[in-house]
Design a protein around this motif. Structure first.
Motif, PDB file in Angstrom:
ATOM      1  N   VAL A 255       5.682  -0.685   3.797  1.00 20.32           N
ATOM      2  CA  VAL A 255       4.314  -1.120   4.043  1.00 20.32           C
ATOM      3  C   VAL A 255       3.923  -2.162   3.011  1.00 20.32           C
ATOM      4  O   VAL A 255       3.354  -3.189   3.332  1.00 20.32           O
ATOM      5  N   SER A 256       4.311  -1.899   1.773  1.00 15.23           N
ATOM      6  CA  SER A 256       3.907  -2.856   0.754  1.00 15.23           C
ATOM      7  C   SER A 256       4.661  -4.170   0.934  1.00 15.23           C
ATOM      8  O   SER A 256       4.164  -5.221   0.611  1.00 15.23           O
TER       9      SER A 256
ATOM     10  N   VAL B   5      -0.239  -0.911  -4.563  1.00 15.44           N
ATOM     11  CA  VAL B   5       0.634  -0.935  -5.738  1.00 15.44           C
ATOM     12  C   VAL B   5       0.350  -2.217  -6.521  1.00 15.44           C
ATOM     13  O   VAL B   5       0.265  -2.232  -7.735  1.00 15.44           O
TER      14      VAL B   5
ATOM     15  N   SER C 101      -1.587  -9.311  -3.535  1.00 13.21           N
ATOM     16  CA  SER C 101      -0.638 -10.356  -3.154  1.00 13.21           C
ATOM     17  C   SER C 101      -0.544 -11.508  -4.154  1.00 13.21           C
ATOM     18  O   SER C 101       0.449 -12.199  -4.217  1.00 13.21           O
TER      19      SER C 101
ATOM     20  N   ARG D 120       3.161  -8.330   2.324  1.00 14.71           N
ATOM     21  CA  ARG D 120       3.445  -9.649   1.759  1.00 14.71           C
ATOM     22  C   ARG D 120       4.071 -10.511   2.840  1.00 14.71           C
ATOM     23  O   ARG D 120       5.226 -10.897   2.761  1.00 14.71           O
TER      24      ARG D 120
ATOM     25  N   MET E  76       0.842  -1.189   0.000  1.00 14.80           N
ATOM     26  CA  MET E  76       0.000   0.000   0.000  1.00 14.80           C
ATOM     27  C   MET E  76       0.881   1.245   0.000  1.00 14.80           C
ATOM     28  O   MET E  76       1.924   1.275   0.638  1.00 14.80           O
ATOM     29  N   VAL E  77       0.463   2.263  -0.716  1.00 23.05           N
ATOM     30  CA  VAL E  77       1.191   3.540  -0.715  1.00 23.05           C
ATOM     31  C   VAL E  77       0.183   4.677  -0.548  1.00 23.05           C
ATOM     32  O   VAL E  77      -0.981   4.545  -0.913  1.00 23.05           O
TER      33      VAL E  77
ATOM     34  N   GLN F 164       3.771 -13.329   3.507  1.00 21.14           N
ATOM     35  CA  GLN F 164       4.142 -14.695   3.156  1.00 21.14           C
ATOM     36  C   GLN F 164       5.528 -14.761   2.542  1.00 21.14           C
ATOM     37  O   GLN F 164       6.036 -15.816   2.243  1.00 21.14           O
TER      38      GLN F 164
END
Lengths: 388, 178
Positions: free
Chosen positions: B26-27, A11, A14, B31, A1-2, B33
């Motif tokens: 954050v990104s 962005v 998953s 993730r 997230m941005v 996993q």
């Protein structure tokens, strides 16, 4: 997230990386939640003349339920306040989408422009009614399977054949939502920001946008072919399609002619003018040798060898002199080459011109290349090759 | 990897002026996993006890790793599995030139994916001996084995103390979970 224009935006999701999501969109279909964008409804006897004054588009000739890409312009300079899509909903009613990143600026601009328009026609007290559609959602479904997916949630697909809705047209469609009894009506525009066939669906606050998204993802067609996509793929897809991103490829000092967007200037507007910056813009349309002012710089596309060129990279000619700047660039997942766009001095803009782009202190070969880099596949009436 | 600050995204210019690294973090953390690098336990199965602490793979907050050779004179540098996963498919790698003298934190190359361009910074001072030429032809090797075949450069280490000061595997794992 941005963080993006006050929203927290993904962005990528998953299940697919940016490159994978990009390819998925070109091969199947992706769903982008673009509800952050600002939707407006503009109506009243002065709405059309307002739009003709603040944009260079031929609004008078815009048919009902047809839309056009346009730009809001600054007075005198003709600089671009924002790029926008304008759709006519009726004789005196329009639906407009502007960029979230420009929200405050656009709202101030529109407020001032509407006041001026009203003042110029003081006899009309209710000349323009303007509503910012806050709390409305906007969902983009993009990719060759989009029509099949959208069709699968229509209330009566047999009553509306999506094949009759062409690129640049819009329609109110009735959809079926398991969570909401009755008929749900949404405004669907055919087009988007990827170069693929697709739709943008405007959803009123009274309908559950998440339910609509789930309906599409859970449909038999959607399960197989539809995935969520984020800002990462949206950026690389629009770059391949040669489309501008405001704040990067466009700004307040750029005119539509410099930006390579002369095609948005309506035919009748070229002779009649009557829009903000018309003198500047119409003079720029004419080269110097024909008595016009021409432009000093132009937006062009590049294929760059080796390292991808990103925003801010200097464009140089053989002896190292800087002739421009890159405004967007990335490795193209579709082409396996680096694509970029930027502004170069007039004279260096011709297709095939060999220039260099400085990336981390090294000069990389960059060739001026026509855009879109990847051929668009819109659903057009005359197009024989359009996907079905 | 510090300059993931150059993350190229369709963000407004006002957002661009804010440091982008926390955003990417954050990104990354979304993730969860992603395979966290396995911690190596100091003192485990090493014959040469005095070098154990140095032979341990070390990590930086910018997501590079360094592992010293048997004799402790040279080190292999790469980006972590965590970073490689966050970048996505690597399409281009800029390698350092051999014999380049560098100070810890200097940019020695870059890794490019569709999403972003990220600088690679040397975790320690010294002299670059070689870049991993395999990456010129096959940049995707970084995604397949970021902490193995996808190493980026070898360096003649100037000050071993700089290596010792870096995070161990466990500390790095915790750092990425923050």
């Amino acid at each position: 997230m941005v963080p993006f224009a006050g929203y927290s935006m993904p962005v990528s999701y998953s299940d697919l990386g940016v490159g994978e999501s990009h390819k998925w969109t070109r091969e199947k279909a992706s769903l982008f939640d673009v509800s952050h964008m600002v939707q407006h409804r503009l109506s009243g006897p002065l709405a059309q003349s307002l739009l003709e004054r603040i944009t260079p588009s031929d609004i008078t000739s815009l048919k009902t339920r047809h839309s056009t890409l346009s730009c809001l312009l600054h007075p005198v300079t003709g600089g671009i306040v924002d790029d926008t899509v304008i759709a006519r909903l009726g004789p005196e009613a329009f639906y407009i989408v502007t960029n979230a990143a420009n929200r405050d600026k656009d709202l101030q601009y529109l407020t001032a422009q509407i006041e001026e328009q009203q003042a110029a026609h003081s006899g009309l007290t209710a000349g323009i009614s303007w509503e910012v559609l806050d709390d409305w959602s906007l969902i983009a479904v993009q990719g060759p399977r989009s029509a099949d997916i959208l069709s699968s949630i229509l209330d009566k697909p047999e009553d509306f054949d999506l094949k009759s809705l062409y690129f640049g047209q819009c329609a109110y469609l009735h959809i079926r939502l398991p969570s909401t009894p009755g008929i749900a009506e949404v405004l669907v525009s055919r087009g988007g920001y990827t170069g693929e066939d697709g739709f943008e669906i405007s959803i009123p606050p009274s309908l559950p946008a998440v339910g609509l998204i789930e309906s599409m993802l859970d449909s038999a067609e959607g399960k197989e072919n539809l995935r969520l996509a984020g800002l990462g793929a949206r950026d690389s897809l629009r770059l391949e399609a040669g489309m501008c991103l405001y704040g990067h490829d466009l700004d307040d000092t750029t005119t539509p002619v410099e930006a390579g967007l002369s095609w948005i200037i309506g035919k009748t507007r070229r002779t009649g003018g009557g829009f903000h910056g018309d003198q500047t813009i119409l003079s720029q349309l004419k080269p110097k040798k024909d008595g016009g002012s021409g432009v000093e710089r132009r937006r062009v596309g590049f294929i760059v060898d080796g390292a991808p060129a990103r925003e801010g990279a200097a464009i140089v000619e053989a002896d190292g002199q800087v002739v421009g700047t890159i405004t967007s660039g990335c490795p193209s997942p579709t082409l396996g080459k680096n694509v970029a766009m930027g502004y170069v001095k007039d004279g260096w803009h011709k297709r095939g011109t060999e220039l260099g782009v400085m990336v981390r202190g090294k000069k990389r070969r960059a060739v001026v290349t026509k855009m879109p880099f990847v051929e668009s596949r819109y659903w057009k009436q005359a197009a024989v090759t359009a996907p079905g | 990897m510090a300059a993931i600050a150059r993350l190229r995204l369709p963000v407004s210019s006002s957002v661009l002026s804010t440091p982008a690294r926390p955003a990417l973090r954050v990104s990354w953390s979304s993730r969860s996993q992603s395979p966290a690098p396995r911690a190596k336990i100091p003192g485990h199965a090493r014959t040469f006890v005095s070098s154990t602490a140095l032979r341990e793979k070390k990590y930086t907050e910018d997501h590079e790793w360094i592992e010293l050779s048997e004799d402790g004179k040279t080190g292999t540098i790469g980006i972590t599995a965590f970073a490689a996963h966050a970048l996505g498919d690597v399409v281009y790698v800029e390698l350092p030139t051999p014999s380049l003298a560098v100070t810890a934190g200097d940019t020695i190359g870059a890794v490019e994916s569709v999403k972003s361009a990220s600088d690679i910074m040397t975790p320690v001072s010294g002299t670059i001996i070689e870049g991993n030429k395999v990456l010129e032809e096959k940049p995707g090797t970084i995604n397949q084995g970021p902490e193995g075949e996808g190493w980026i450069a070898r360096i003649e280490v100037g000050d071993k103390g700089e290596v010792e000061a870096l995070m161990g595997g466990e500390a790095y794992r915790k750092f990425t979970e923050e």
